[in-house]
Design a protein around this motif. Structure first.
Motif, PDB file in Angstrom:
ATOM      1  N   GLU A 281      35.687  18.556  16.148  1.00 47.34           N
ATOM      2  CA  GLU A 281      35.534  17.266  16.822  1.00 47.34           C
ATOM      3  C   GLU A 281      34.428  17.253  17.880  1.00 47.34           C
ATOM      4  OE1 GLU A 281      38.549  19.671  19.051  1.00 47.34           O
ATOM      5  OE2 GLU A 281      38.424  19.071  16.980  1.00 47.34           O
ATOM      6  N   CYS A 282      33.637  18.308  17.955  1.00 47.04           N
ATOM      7  CA  CYS A 282      32.562  18.399  18.935  1.00 47.04           C
ATOM      8  C   CYS A 282      31.318  17.660  18.433  1.00 47.04           C
ATOM      9  CB  CYS A 282      32.232  19.864  19.201  1.00 47.04           C
ATOM     10  SG  CYS A 282      31.092  20.097  20.550  1.00 47.04           S
ATOM     11  N   SER A 283      30.827  16.720  19.242  1.00 48.23           N
ATOM     12  CA  SER A 283      29.633  15.952  18.866  1.00 48.23           C
ATOM     13  C   SER A 283      28.370  16.731  19.240  1.00 48.23           C
ATOM     14  CB  SER A 283      29.637  14.594  19.571  1.00 48.23           C
ATOM     15  OG  SER A 283      29.446  14.759  20.956  1.00 48.23           O
ATOM     16  N   THR A 284      27.242  16.279  18.755  1.00 47.22           N
ATOM     17  CA  THR A 284      25.975  16.954  19.069  1.00 47.22           C
ATOM     18  C   THR A 284      25.638  16.818  20.552  1.00 47.22           C
ATOM     19  OG1 THR A 284      24.752  14.990  18.406  1.00 47.22           O
ATOM     20  CG2 THR A 284      25.038  16.706  16.751  1.00 47.22           C
ATOM     21  N   ARG A 285      25.980  15.694  21.151  1.00 51.05           N
ATOM     22  CA  ARG A 285      25.722  15.508  22.585  1.00 51.05           C
ATOM     23  C   ARG A 285      26.569  16.483  23.402  1.00 51.05           C
ATOM     24  NH1 ARG A 285      22.439  14.905  26.617  1.00 51.05           N
ATOM     25  NH2 ARG A 285      23.346  13.834  28.369  1.00 51.05           N
ATOM     26  N   GLU A 286      27.821  16.671  23.004  1.00 47.37           N
ATOM     27  CA  GLU A 286      28.672  17.627  23.700  1.00 47.37           C
ATOM     28  C   GLU A 286      28.116  19.045  23.574  1.00 47.37           C
ATOM     29  OE1 GLU A 286      32.389  16.845  21.791  1.00 47.37           O
ATOM     30  OE2 GLU A 286      33.030  15.452  23.349  1.00 47.37           O
ATOM     31  N   LYS A 287      27.619  19.400  22.406  1.00 44.27           N
ATOM     32  CA  LYS A 287      27.032  20.728  22.212  1.00 44.27           C
ATOM     33  C   LYS A 287      25.819  20.924  23.118  1.00 44.27           C
ATOM     34  CE  LYS A 287      28.586  21.297  17.462  1.00 44.27           C
ATOM     35  NZ  LYS A 287      28.223  21.442  16.066  1.00 44.27           N
ATOM     36  N   ASP A 288      24.987  19.891  23.234  1.00 43.39           N
ATOM     37  CA  ASP A 288      23.828  19.973  24.125  1.00 43.39           C
ATOM     38  C   ASP A 288      24.260  20.162  25.580  1.00 43.39           C
ATOM     39  OD1 ASP A 288      22.129  19.649  21.971  1.00 43.39           O
ATOM     40  OD2 ASP A 288      21.866  17.483  22.304  1.00 43.39           O
ATOM     41  N   LEU A 289      25.302  19.451  25.975  1.00 38.57           N
ATOM     42  CA  LEU A 289      25.788  19.572  27.348  1.00 38.57           C
ATOM     43  C   LEU A 289      26.415  20.940  27.603  1.00 38.57           C
ATOM     44  CD1 LEU A 289      27.283  16.018  27.896  1.00 38.57           C
ATOM     45  CD2 LEU A 289      25.212  16.965  28.907  1.00 38.57           C
ATOM     46  N   PHE A 290      27.103  21.497  26.604  1.00 37.56           N
ATOM     47  CA  PHE A 290      27.664  22.842  26.750  1.00 37.56           C
ATOM     48  C   PHE A 290      26.555  23.862  26.951  1.00 37.56           C
ATOM     49  CE2 PHE A 290      31.483  21.514  23.994  1.00 37.56           C
ATOM     50  CZ  PHE A 290      32.206  21.141  25.109  1.00 37.56           C
ATOM     51  N   ARG A 291      25.461  23.713  26.203  1.00 38.65           N
ATOM     52  CA  ARG A 291      24.327  24.637  26.327  1.00 38.65           C
ATOM     53  C   ARG A 291      23.641  24.502  27.679  1.00 38.65           C
ATOM     54  NH1 ARG A 291      22.666  22.504  21.293  1.00 38.65           N
ATOM     55  NH2 ARG A 291      23.723  23.611  19.637  1.00 38.65           N
ATOM     56  N   SER A 292      23.684  23.318  28.278  1.00 33.78           N
ATOM     57  CA  SER A 292      22.957  23.078  29.521  1.00 33.78           C
ATOM     58  C   SER A 292      23.635  23.690  30.741  1.00 33.78           C
ATOM     59  CB  SER A 292      22.768  21.579  29.751  1.00 33.78           C
ATOM     60  OG  SER A 292      24.003  20.961  30.058  1.00 33.78           O
TER      61      SER A 292
END
Length: 118
Positions: free
Chosen positions: A80-91
């Motif tokens: 259920e993880c969106s691409t925006r959430e993945k970007d924020l996790f990496r940041s």
């Protein structure tokens, strides 16, 4: 004389803006929400029942930095993880992730075994 002028806190101007900002933070965003930041939180597991992404930390042998990276990888591999959430996790920086964690921990999550195998 207006009611609005009487209701404002004269000692702390701008507190209304701060309260609105805190009210906008959520652990369970809706699909149509605009995500601006990812804020790492370390709290009792029962307090995080309504959070979308969470792991359980118990006493163990893993260091804080490794445990933080394991938790983030389990979040990123979730269906259920969106691409925006993945970007924020990496940041989010590793130091910010592990800052509030206790020393030696074990990370537990429902999908963690699948993450470790990949």
């Amino acid at each position: 004389m207006t009611v609005e002028a009487d209701d404002l806190d004269q000692d702390n101007p701008g507190t209304e803006d701060g309260e609105n900002l805190l009210d906008s933070l959520t652990g369970q965003p809706h699909p149509d929400d605009v995500l601006l930041f990812a804020v790492p939180v370390c709290a009792p597991y029962t307090a995080l029942t309504n959070y979308k992404h969470k792991v359980k930390l118990t006493p163990g042998t893993q260091k804080k930095g490794k445990a933080a990276r394991t938790a983030v990888m389990s979040f990123m591999r979730a269906k259920e993880c969106s691409t925006r959430e993945k970007d924020l996790f990496r940041s989010v920086k590793d130091t910010d992730l592990s800052r509030n964690m206790p020393g030696k921990v074990k990370v537990s999550a429902p999908n963690l075994l699948a993450v470790k195998k990949k």
